[in-house]
Design a protein around this motif. Structure first.
Motif, PDB file in Angstrom:
ATOM      1  N   ASP A 164       0.851  -1.190   0.000  1.00 26.30           N
ATOM      2  CA  ASP A 164       0.000   0.000   0.000  1.00 26.30           C
ATOM      3  C   ASP A 164       0.889   1.242   0.000  1.00 26.30           C
ATOM      4  OD1 ASP A 164      -1.906   1.909   0.225  1.00 26.30           O
ATOM      5  OD2 ASP A 164      -2.526   1.379   2.267  1.00 26.30           O
ATOM      6  N   PRO A 165       0.848   2.066  -1.076  1.00 22.59           N
ATOM      7  CA  PRO A 165       1.746   3.224  -1.144  1.00 22.59           C
ATOM      8  C   PRO A 165       1.313   4.372  -0.246  1.00 22.59           C
ATOM      9  CG  PRO A 165       0.299   3.183  -3.053  1.00 22.59           C
ATOM     10  CD  PRO A 165       0.027   1.919  -2.278  1.00 22.59           C
ATOM     11  N   GLY A 166       0.093   4.335   0.241  1.00 25.21           N
ATOM     12  CA  GLY A 166      -0.389   5.443   1.046  1.00 25.21           C
ATOM     13  C   GLY A 166      -1.160   6.446   0.199  1.00 25.21           C
ATOM     14  N   LEU A 167      -2.004   7.238   0.855  1.00 25.63           N
ATOM     15  CA  LEU A 167      -2.874   8.177   0.148  1.00 25.63           C
ATOM     16  C   LEU A 167      -2.086   9.261  -0.581  1.00 25.63           C
ATOM     17  CD1 LEU A 167      -5.688   9.202  -0.527  1.00 25.63           C
ATOM     18  CD2 LEU A 167      -5.674  10.463   1.639  1.00 25.63           C
ATOM     19  N   ALA A 168      -1.078   9.825   0.088  1.00 25.99           N
ATOM     20  CA  ALA A 168      -0.319  10.924  -0.510  1.00 25.99           C
ATOM     21  C   ALA A 168       0.378  10.465  -1.791  1.00 25.99           C
ATOM     22  CB  ALA A 168       0.703  11.465   0.486  1.00 25.99           C
ATOM     23  N   VAL A 169       1.033   9.321  -1.708  1.00 20.73           N
ATOM     24  CA  VAL A 169       1.743   8.809  -2.880  1.00 20.73           C
ATOM     25  C   VAL A 169       0.760   8.485  -4.006  1.00 20.73           C
ATOM     26  CG1 VAL A 169       3.151   6.908  -3.773  1.00 20.73           C
ATOM     27  CG2 VAL A 169       3.681   7.933  -1.545  1.00 20.73           C
ATOM     28  N   THR A 170      -0.375   7.911  -3.646  1.00 18.12           N
ATOM     29  CA  THR A 170      -1.382   7.574  -4.651  1.00 18.12           C
ATOM     30  C   THR A 170      -1.894   8.814  -5.362  1.00 18.12           C
ATOM     31  OG1 THR A 170      -2.082   5.623  -3.411  1.00 18.12           O
ATOM     32  CG2 THR A 170      -3.625   6.497  -5.036  1.00 18.12           C
ATOM     33  N   LEU A 171      -2.184   9.870  -4.592  1.00 17.17           N
ATOM     34  CA  LEU A 171      -2.672  11.111  -5.191  1.00 17.17           C
ATOM     35  C   LEU A 171      -1.628  11.737  -6.105  1.00 17.17           C
ATOM     36  CD1 LEU A 171      -4.561  12.739  -2.175  1.00 17.17           C
ATOM     37  CD2 LEU A 171      -5.543  11.635  -4.200  1.00 17.17           C
TER      38      LEU A 171
END
Length: 203
Positions: A100-107
């Motif tokens: 899971d890359p995390g929300l910030a990285v995904t955005l």
């Protein structure tokens, strides 16, 4: 090269081979027009003047040639965007890891994808003939914007993301990204130069 052809060639910007081929075609036609007049008994000076008048002002001829050069450069830049941008995106996806890359990285990754999609779409429109007006400028500008967005977001991702994957893979990815970035930046910069040369100049 005649003075007339030199005047035509002076302001031209664009792919070298296309430019040389078009100038050679104009030069052959100009020389033939002069030779016909000389063979008919006209002095060479008068033949040159009359041939130049027939072909038109060098400024006008150069503007017509420049439009062809701009279209050629737009297609070249579009092909670069169409090939390099998806290739870099696929490479980043392959080496991004499965966690899971995390929300910030995904955005941030979605922002890069959006910039890539816009540049890719413009390139596709150019190559399919649906975008002709200022095509070189659009491709060049969007190519540089995509690279700027990708580099900025990637820098932030590198700061906030957890290190994943072997170091060797990241080295390969960095080198490949550098090559792709250089190709896109070079093609985009050339497109902007050609587009600028194609802008009408005040008399």
């Amino acid at each position: 090269m005649s003075d007339y052809l030199e005047a035509v060639a002076a302001p031209l910007r664009g792919p070298r081979r296309v430019r040389e081929d078009m100038l050679a075609e104009i030069g052959d036609g100009f020389d033939e027009a002069v030779a016909e007049r000389v063979a008919a008994g006209m002095s060479r000076e008068a033949a040159l003047d009359e041939a130049a008048a027939e072909f038109g002002e060098p400024r006008t001829v150069a503007a017509e040639v420049q439009r062809e050069l701009e279209a050629s450069q737009a297609r070249r830049t579009a092909w670069t965007l169409l090939i390099a941008l998806p290739a870099m995106t696929v490479m980043w996806d392959l080496f991004s890891g499965d966690g899971d890359p995390g929300l910030a990285v995904t955005l941030l990754a979605r922002v890069i994808d959006a910039a890539t999609a816009v540049a890719f779409g413009a390139a596709a429109l150019v190559l399919t003939g649906h975008l002709e007006r200022r095509a070189a400028y659009v491709c060049g500008l969007l190519g540089l914007v995509q690279i700027a967005v990708a580099l900025g977001c990637s820098a932030v991702i590198a700061l906030v993301a957890d290190d994943e994957g072997p170091a060797g893979a990241w080295v390969v990815l960095a080198l490949a990204s550098a090559v792709g970035t250089a190709l896109v930046c070079t093609a985009s910069a050339r497109a902007l130069v050609v587009a600028r040369a194609s802008r009408p100049r005040p008399r």
